[in-house]
Design a protein around this motif. Structure first.
Motif, PDB file in Angstrom:
ATOM      1  N   LEU A  87       0.833  -1.211   0.000  1.00  8.64           N
ATOM      2  CA  LEU A  87       0.000   0.000   0.000  1.00  8.64           C
ATOM      3  C   LEU A  87       0.865   1.257   0.000  1.00  8.64           C
ATOM      4  O   LEU A  87       0.483   2.309   0.529  1.00  8.64           O
ATOM      5  N   GLU A  88       2.046   1.127  -0.600  1.00  8.94           N
ATOM      6  CA  GLU A  88       2.954   2.267  -0.762  1.00  8.94           C
ATOM      7  C   GLU A  88       2.650   2.920  -2.111  1.00  8.94           C
ATOM      8  O   GLU A  88       3.376   2.749  -3.092  1.00  8.94           O
ATOM      9  N   PHE A  89       1.576   3.685  -2.144  1.00 16.09           N
ATOM     10  CA  PHE A  89       1.104   4.233  -3.416  1.00 16.09           C
ATOM     11  C   PHE A  89       2.036   5.302  -3.985  1.00 16.09           C
ATOM     12  O   PHE A  89       2.152   5.437  -5.198  1.00 16.09           O
ATOM     13  N   GLU A  90       2.707   6.036  -3.116  1.00 14.11           N
ATOM     14  CA  GLU A  90       3.663   7.035  -3.606  1.00 14.11           C
ATOM     15  C   GLU A  90       4.840   6.341  -4.297  1.00 14.11           C
ATOM     16  O   GLU A  90       5.310   6.797  -5.348  1.00 14.11           O
ATOM     17  N   GLU A  91       5.314   5.242  -3.704  1.00 13.54           N
ATOM     18  CA  GLU A  91       6.399   4.477  -4.321  1.00 13.54           C
ATOM     19  C   GLU A  91       5.954   3.866  -5.636  1.00 13.54           C
ATOM     20  O   GLU A  91       6.697   3.871  -6.624  1.00 13.54           O
ATOM     21  N   ALA A  92       4.729   3.329  -5.653  1.00 12.12           N
ATOM     22  CA  ALA A  92       4.197   2.739  -6.883  1.00 12.12           C
ATOM     23  C   ALA A  92       4.094   3.790  -7.985  1.00 12.12           C
ATOM     24  O   ALA A  92       4.496   3.553  -9.129  1.00 12.12           O
ATOM     25  N   ASP A  93       3.597   4.964  -7.630  1.00  8.87           N
ATOM     26  CA  ASP A  93       3.474   6.056  -8.597  1.00  8.87           C
ATOM     27  C   ASP A  93       4.843   6.498  -9.087  1.00  8.87           C
ATOM     28  O   ASP A  93       5.038   6.754 -10.282  1.00  8.87           O
ATOM     29  N   SER A  94       5.811   6.547  -8.176  1.00  8.44           N
ATOM     30  CA  SER A  94       7.171   6.946  -8.536  1.00  8.44           C
ATOM     31  C   SER A  94       7.789   5.966  -9.532  1.00  8.44           C
ATOM     32  O   SER A  94       8.495   6.378 -10.466  1.00  8.44           O
ATOM     33  N   LEU A  95       7.518   4.681  -9.347  1.00  5.38           N
ATOM     34  CA  LEU A  95       8.054   3.663 -10.251  1.00  5.38           C
ATOM     35  C   LEU A  95       7.476   3.821 -11.664  1.00  5.38           C
ATOM     36  O   LEU A  95       8.196   3.704 -12.663  1.00  5.38           O
ATOM     37  N   LEU A  96       6.183   4.088 -11.756  1.00  9.04           N
ATOM     38  CA  LEU A  96       5.574   4.285 -13.072  1.00  9.04           C
ATOM     39  C   LEU A  96       6.125   5.532 -13.751  1.00  9.04           C
ATOM     40  O   LEU A  96       6.340   5.551 -14.967  1.00  9.04           O
ATOM     41  N   ARG A  97       6.349   6.566 -12.956  1.00  9.51           N
ATOM     42  CA  ARG A  97       6.912   7.795 -13.523  1.00  9.51           C
ATOM     43  C   ARG A  97       8.348   7.573 -14.008  1.00  9.51           C
ATOM     44  O   ARG A  97       8.746   8.083 -15.064  1.00  9.51           O
ATOM     45  N   ALA A  98       9.119   6.813 -13.241  1.00  5.24           N
ATOM     46  CA  ALA A  98      10.489   6.494 -13.657  1.00  5.24           C
ATOM     47  C   ALA A  98      10.477   5.639 -14.917  1.00  5.24           C
ATOM     48  O   ALA A  98      11.305   5.821 -15.818  1.00  5.24           O
ATOM     49  N   PHE A  99       9.542   4.700 -14.966  1.00  6.03           N
ATOM     50  CA  PHE A  99       9.408   3.840 -16.151  1.00  6.03           C
ATOM     51  C   PHE A  99       9.167   4.672 -17.402  1.00  6.03           C
ATOM     52  O   PHE A  99       9.838   4.499 -18.427  1.00  6.03           O
ATOM     53  N   SER A 100       8.210   5.592 -17.330  1.00 10.30           N
ATOM     54  CA  SER A 100       7.883   6.408 -18.506  1.00 10.30           C
ATOM     55  C   SER A 100       8.987   7.407 -18.830  1.00 10.30           C
ATOM     56  O   SER A 100       9.138   7.830 -19.976  1.00 10.30           O
ATOM     57  N   ALA A 101       9.793   7.785 -17.813  1.00  9.03           N
ATOM     58  CA  ALA A 101      10.872   8.746 -18.044  1.00  9.03           C
ATOM     59  C   ALA A 101      12.093   8.104 -18.684  1.00  9.03           C
ATOM     60  O   ALA A 101      12.791   8.724 -19.490  1.00  9.03           O
ATOM     61  N   HIS A 102      12.350   6.835 -18.342  1.00  7.41           N
ATOM     62  CA  HIS A 102      13.580   6.170 -18.776  1.00  7.41           C
ATOM     63  C   HIS A 102      13.402   5.225 -19.962  1.00  7.41           C
ATOM     64  O   HIS A 102      14.376   4.855 -20.610  1.00  7.41           O
ATOM     65  N   ARG A 103      12.172   4.816 -20.228  1.00  6.56           N
ATOM     66  CA  ARG A 103      11.931   3.809 -21.251  1.00  6.56           C
ATOM     67  C   ARG A 103      10.922   4.301 -22.285  1.00  6.56           C
ATOM     68  O   ARG A 103      10.049   5.103 -21.980  1.00  6.56           O
ATOM     69  N   PRO A 104      11.035   3.832 -23.550  1.00  5.91           N
ATOM     70  CA  PRO A 104      10.019   4.156 -24.565  1.00  5.91           C
ATOM     71  C   PRO A 104       8.764   3.316 -24.302  1.00  5.91           C
ATOM     72  O   PRO A 104       8.582   2.247 -24.876  1.00  5.91           O
ATOM     73  N   VAL A 105       7.905   3.784 -23.411  1.00  4.09           N
ATOM     74  CA  VAL A 105       6.801   2.990 -22.881  1.00  4.09           C
ATOM     75  C   VAL A 105       5.878   2.470 -23.973  1.00  4.09           C
ATOM     76  O   VAL A 105       5.404   1.332 -23.921  1.00  4.09           O
TER      77      VAL A 105
END
Length: 363
Positions: free
Chosen positions: A245-263
């Motif tokens: 239930l670490e929603f901030e961490e989960a959101d951060s991971l998705l943001r990092a994914f879209s920032a670093h990878r051609p999603v």
């Protein structure tokens, strides 16, 4: 677009060459002679070709299994469309929420040893070899038969040949693309082996929270962002964060994914769109959530994922549309599909997040 056109042109050219060589060998002067059979057989033939796809998917995954075993790999699971066999509990079950992108999959855990020394070509090429050999056998058999029967074997050989080419020519994250990727660099090879090891643990019902942290250390390393094989680790790390239930961490991971990878090029793009909408809804990014909702409704594949996930639909209804009754209705429907969580989700984690959402309506 140019690459897709080139691939189609290659397939058509090879099919034409195969058919033309058969006609020459059998002494046909024109195509009309070859196709002079009862028209009522045409839909039967088309149906046969369509059904044969499932046979060749099974043979493709069987090829991965055979050559994987010969390389020292251990079976984790074997899936063809919605039917999946799990080695962990020796069960065969029908999946209600199988990924629309996944025709089949033979997951195998690699042998123990140094990642730099482990074999991988046999396992990755096994499916391609199985299709190529099947296509060659069907095509060769056609020359031993009378023309009308032989011509059917030529047509039936197109399916496995097409599958072999489709998986060999690198595209997206198919076998050819994975083979090219891991052949280029040791980091990519390491990610492949770690992904297979982690898949074995997940299939064996090891809780996401108990997955070794070492598997996720490379997410922040720039050299691993160069390969699409890191995408899987982002998705698993995201599910782990949801489970806590670490929603901030989960959101951060998705943001990092879209920032670093051609999603948009990733096979996980549909899951990313769904889960990022969920996070947008939770954190009040209403404009972003609405834009994704419009995108989902306009895209058939995304729409299928949307209707398969009542958790995300309920979050959107509650946090964005403020439609409490619709959110309650959707959350109640989740219980009926509790044994079939959305693609990539652990059932316990999914139900945990559902209970968290339900807590909004308990007072």
């Amino acid at each position: 677009m140019k690459k897709s056109f080139l691939r189609i042109a290659i397939h058509i050219t090879i099919a034409f060459i195969m058919l033309y060589r058969y006609m020459i060998a059998k002494g046909f002067d024109n195509l009309g002679q070859l196709l002079s059979f009862d028209p009522i057989l045409i839909p039967i033939l088309l149906a046969g070709l369509f059904l044969s796809i499932y046979v060749h998917i099974f043979l493709h995954e069987g090829g991965h299994f055979l050559f994987g075993k010969l390389s020292g790999y251990r079976l984790v699971s074997f899936q063809v469309r919605r039917f999946k066999y799990s080695q962990a509990d020796h069960s065969l079950h029908h999946m209600q929420a199988a990924s629309p992108l996944l025709a089949g999959q033979c997951l195998m855990a690699p042998p123990n040893g140094d990642y730099a020394e482990l074999p991988y070509r046999g396992y990755l090429l096994g499916g391609i070899l199985a299709n190529a050999l099947t296509g060659a056998a069907l095509y060769s058999s056609a020359f031993l038969m009378e023309p009308k029967v032989g011509s059917l074997f030529v047509l039936l050989s197109f399916v496995p040949v097409w599958m072999a080419l489709s998986n060999l020519l690198p595209k997206g994250q198919n076998d050819g693309a994975v083979l090219r990727e891991v052949s280029r660099s040791l980091p990519a090879r390491r990610l492949l082996f770690q992904q297979l090891e982690m898949a074995r643990l997940i299939e064996g019902k090891v809780p996401f929270a108990d997955l070794p942290d070492a598997y996720f250390e490379d997410l922040k390393d720039a050299q691993y962002q160069k390969t699409f094989l890191v995408d899987y680790f982002y998705m698993v790390a995201y599910v782990r964060a949801l489970g806590e239930l670490e929603f901030e961490e989960a959101d951060s991971l998705l943001r990092a994914f879209s920032a670093h990878r051609p999603v948009k090029e990733s096979v996980y793009w549909p899951i990313y769109v769904m889960e990022s909408l969920f996070c947008d809804a939770l954190f009040g990014r209403l404009t972003n959530a609405e834009e994704k909702y419009i995108q989902i409704q306009a895209h058939p594949l995304l729409k299928r994922y949307w209707y398969a996930n009542n958790r995300i639909r309920a979050a959107y209804a509650f946090f964005c549309r403020v439609d409490i009754e619709e959110a309650k209705k959707l959350l109640k429907q989740v219980s009926a599909g509790a044994e079939n969580p959305p693609e990539g989700m652990d059932n316990n984690i999914e139900m945990l997040v559902i209970r968290w959402l339900n807590s909004y309506f308990e007072h």
